[in-house]
Enzyme design. Structure first.
Site, PDB file in Angstrom:
ATOM      1  N   ASN A 259     -19.980   6.981 -28.334  1.00 28.97           N
ATOM      2  CA  ASN A 259     -20.483   6.244 -27.184  1.00 28.97           C
ATOM      3  C   ASN A 259     -20.946   4.839 -27.574  1.00 28.97           C
ATOM      4  O   ASN A 259     -21.780   4.671 -28.457  1.00 28.97           O
ATOM      5  CB  ASN A 259     -21.646   7.040 -26.581  1.00 28.97           C
ATOM      6  CG  ASN A 259     -22.344   6.300 -25.472  1.00 28.97           C
ATOM      7  OD1 ASN A 259     -21.735   5.519 -24.759  1.00 28.97           O
ATOM      8  ND2 ASN A 259     -23.632   6.548 -25.317  1.00 28.97           N
ATOM      9  N   LEU A 260     -20.396   3.822 -26.899  1.00 32.60           N
ATOM     10  CA  LEU A 260     -20.812   2.436 -27.164  1.00 32.60           C
ATOM     11  C   LEU A 260     -21.839   1.924 -26.157  1.00 32.60           C
ATOM     12  O   LEU A 260     -22.348   0.809 -26.286  1.00 32.60           O
ATOM     13  CB  LEU A 260     -19.588   1.510 -27.197  1.00 32.60           C
ATOM     14  CG  LEU A 260     -18.649   1.439 -25.974  1.00 32.60           C
ATOM     15  CD1 LEU A 260     -19.233   0.650 -24.832  1.00 32.60           C
ATOM     16  CD2 LEU A 260     -17.319   0.830 -26.385  1.00 32.60           C
ATOM     17  N   ILE A 261     -22.158   2.725 -25.152  1.00 34.95           N
ATOM     18  CA  ILE A 261     -22.982   2.244 -24.046  1.00 34.95           C
ATOM     19  C   ILE A 261     -24.409   1.923 -24.486  1.00 34.95           C
ATOM     20  O   ILE A 261     -24.985   0.920 -24.055  1.00 34.95           O
ATOM     21  CB  ILE A 261     -22.986   3.272 -22.892  1.00 34.95           C
ATOM     22  CG1 ILE A 261     -21.573   3.432 -22.323  1.00 34.95           C
ATOM     23  CG2 ILE A 261     -23.966   2.863 -21.797  1.00 34.95           C
ATOM     24  CD1 ILE A 261     -21.419   4.584 -21.355  1.00 34.95           C
ATOM     25  N   GLU A 262     -24.984   2.742 -25.357  1.00 34.50           N
ATOM     26  CA  GLU A 262     -26.368   2.519 -25.761  1.00 34.50           C
ATOM     27  C   GLU A 262     -26.523   1.183 -26.478  1.00 34.50           C
ATOM     28  O   GLU A 262     -27.498   0.459 -26.269  1.00 34.50           O
ATOM     29  CB  GLU A 262     -26.862   3.654 -26.648  1.00 34.50           C
ATOM     30  CG  GLU A 262     -28.343   3.573 -26.964  1.00 34.50           C
ATOM     31  CD  GLU A 262     -28.858   4.771 -27.733  1.00 34.50           C
ATOM     32  OE1 GLU A 262     -30.084   4.864 -27.936  1.00 34.50           O
ATOM     33  OE2 GLU A 262     -28.040   5.632 -28.129  1.00 34.50           O
TER      34      GLU A 262
ATOM     35  N   GLU B 168     -24.265  14.810 -26.476  1.00 35.60           N
ATOM     36  CA  GLU B 168     -24.327  15.334 -25.120  1.00 35.60           C
ATOM     37  C   GLU B 168     -25.768  15.588 -24.682  1.00 35.60           C
ATOM     38  O   GLU B 168     -26.108  15.397 -23.506  1.00 35.60           O
ATOM     39  CB  GLU B 168     -23.518  16.636 -25.026  1.00 35.60           C
ATOM     40  CG  GLU B 168     -22.030  16.477 -25.221  1.00 35.60           C
ATOM     41  CD  GLU B 168     -21.614  16.439 -26.682  1.00 35.60           C
ATOM     42  OE1 GLU B 168     -20.425  16.257 -26.960  1.00 35.60           O
ATOM     43  OE2 GLU B 168     -22.507  16.582 -27.564  1.00 35.60           O
TER      44      GLU B 168
ATOM     45  N   GLU C 128     -33.914   7.422 -33.336  1.00 38.40           N
ATOM     46  CA  GLU C 128     -34.244   6.009 -33.481  1.00 38.40           C
ATOM     47  C   GLU C 128     -33.034   5.102 -33.323  1.00 38.40           C
ATOM     48  O   GLU C 128     -33.077   3.942 -33.725  1.00 38.40           O
ATOM     49  CB  GLU C 128     -34.900   5.749 -34.835  1.00 38.40           C
ATOM     50  CG  GLU C 128     -36.312   6.279 -34.945  1.00 38.40           C
ATOM     51  CD  GLU C 128     -37.047   5.725 -36.147  1.00 38.40           C
ATOM     52  OE1 GLU C 128     -38.189   5.243 -35.974  1.00 38.40           O
ATOM     53  OE2 GLU C 128     -36.481   5.760 -37.258  1.00 38.40           O
TER      54      GLU C 128
END
Length: 451
Positions: A348-351, A63, A324
């Site tokens: 989260n898969l967005i990164e 978050e 990193e």
């Protein structure tokens, strides 16, 4: 009645919560620090001036990192304001220190008892409060309403599973969600469920996590590592949770590609040593990121071996560093997102998509249902069911480079297409702040702070 029971339960649980902090501190020392903040007490004093204070609550590491674009945008939009970042975990606090340094104030959010929350609000006198995603604390909401502090549920999500659980409390839960000044939802489905639970002034603004961008220098570092690894297949298992690394290593063994390299990045830093021991018990050659020379492209297996020799020697690189993740994604051909092979809700898969890496994710994604479905539909991700299915998908994608490249391009396009939630969110939040020069919240100040 439920509210009274809830508050009474907190009075009973608070001493046990402190005991739990000290038990957890055996593995992560940070849990025994700043304990007084968890009761609304700290050291220092907020300056007596008219600068508005924007309070952003981000529970833990994920978050906190998701809040980075929002905090940066708030500081840019209102340079006259201070930002207070609160957390529940030492990992979140450490991430906040790493990301923002002295640009923000920080402390732990107090336990959800009336006296602790009141001390916190009197001390900090926030002009606006933001809680991220699923943070719903009934007493905190009540006390903010009594103190006339606008409280916004930001980047809000509500899974079908959580909705069914919350709906069982009927009118009581509607009073809780109705206490938010605004609710800024990630998707129409989230907005519909939150409205059914009593939320008012609900708007769909998108997911702030799409605006998370790995720094170019970090991505370049990962690309350099990837070149040094040579032609061997490389995949990363990111944000893995307890009990999941065994399944990842099971998939690695079933992959059947002798020179494949696994970058294994546990979600919680206190588990780095545990996971290293697990890998070594499987007789796999391990190198830890913390053993690398500062600035080195990749670690050397010995003083006489270069990175290419290491790439043929090492089976697993343990990502035991903070901040990193973008480099780890950039160093890999494929990314598996943890928290999803066990019923933990996913991560989260967005990164990973934003770096242009094809994504694999397990079946348990109830915390990220919509974004996972959207990524799969966009051709950016594949969902697997178990370790054997993960091994099969990895093998097929390693053997089919055109398909892998196409998935990577689809992932980057998917991430780019959904950006913009931060700007929309800031535009709404600015309407809830006093105008520059109009003065901050006038709540009495009497408490101590950790500045």
């Amino acid at each position: 009645m439920l509210r009274a029971i809830y508050r009474a339960a907190w009075w009973l649980v608070a001493p046990l919560a402190v005991l739990r902090l000290f038990i957890r501190s055996r593995r992560e020392r940070g849990y025994r620090e700043h304990v007084c903040e968890r009761f609304g007490r700290s050291a220092g004093r907020l300056p007596e001036d008219d600068a508005p204070l924007i309070w952003v609550h981000a529970v833990s590491v994920g978050e906190t990192r998701a809040a980075q674009p929002l905090v940066d945008a708030l500081l840019a939009a209102r340079p006259d304001a201070r930002v207070l970042l609160t957390h529940m975990t030492p990992g979140g606090r450490a991430a906040g220190e790493q990301l923002f340094g002295h640009r923000v104030l920080r402390c732990y959010l107090p336990y959800d008892t009336p006296s602790a929350v009141r001390r916190f609000l009197r001390a900090w006198r926030p002009s606006l409060g933001l809680v991220m995603e699923t943070e719903v604390w009934p007493t905190l909401i009540d006390e903010c309403r009594r103190a006339d502090v606008p409280l916004v549920l930001t980047n809000a999500r509500m899974s079908a599973r959580s909705y069914r659980r919350a709906a069982k409390f009927g009118q009581a839960v509607k009073e809780v969600f109705g206490g938010f000044t605004r609710v800024l939802a990630q998707s129409p489905a989230d907005a519909e469920r939150l409205t059914e639970l009593g939320a008012r002034n609900v708007a769909v603004l998108g997911n702030l996590k799409f605006d998370m961008a790995s720094p170019p220098a970090l991505v370049a570092r990962g690309r350099e590592w990837r070149r040094a690894f040579g032609a061997r297949p490389v995949w990363v298992a990111a944000s893995t949770r307890e009990g999941e690394e065994e399944r990842v290593l099971e998939a690695f063994a079933a992959l059947g590609i002798a020179d494949a390299l696994l970058i294994l990045v546990p979600r919680h830093p206190q588990r780095f040593d545990e996971v290293a021991a697990l890998v070594q018990r499987r007789n796999l050659k391990l190198v830890r990121r913390s053993q690398w020379a500062e600035g080195a492209a990749v670690p050397a297996a010995s003083a006489h071996e270069g990175p290419r020799a290491l790439a043929l020697d090492v089976n697993v690189l343990l990502g035991d560093s903070m901040g990193e993740m973008g480099a780890y994604y950039a160093a890999a051909d494929l990314a598996f997102i943890g928290g999803s092979l066990l019923p933990l809700g996913g991560q989260n898969l967005i990164e990973a998509c934003a770096v242009g890496v094809p994504v694999l994710i397990g079946p348990h994604v109830f915390n990220f249902t919509q974004v996972t479905a959207d990524a799969v539909a966009a051709g950016a991700a594949l969902q697997v069911q178990d370790p054997a299915d993960l091994a099969r998908a990895l093998r097929e994608l390693f053997e089919d480079k055109p398909r892998r490249v196409a998935m990577g391009a689809a992932a980057a396009a998917f991430a780019a297409r959904h950006r913009g939630a931060t700007e929309r969110t800031v535009n709404v939040l600015m309407t809830l702040l006093p105008e520059p020069g109009a003065g901050a919240a006038s709540s009495p100040s009497s408490a101590s702070l950790d500045l």
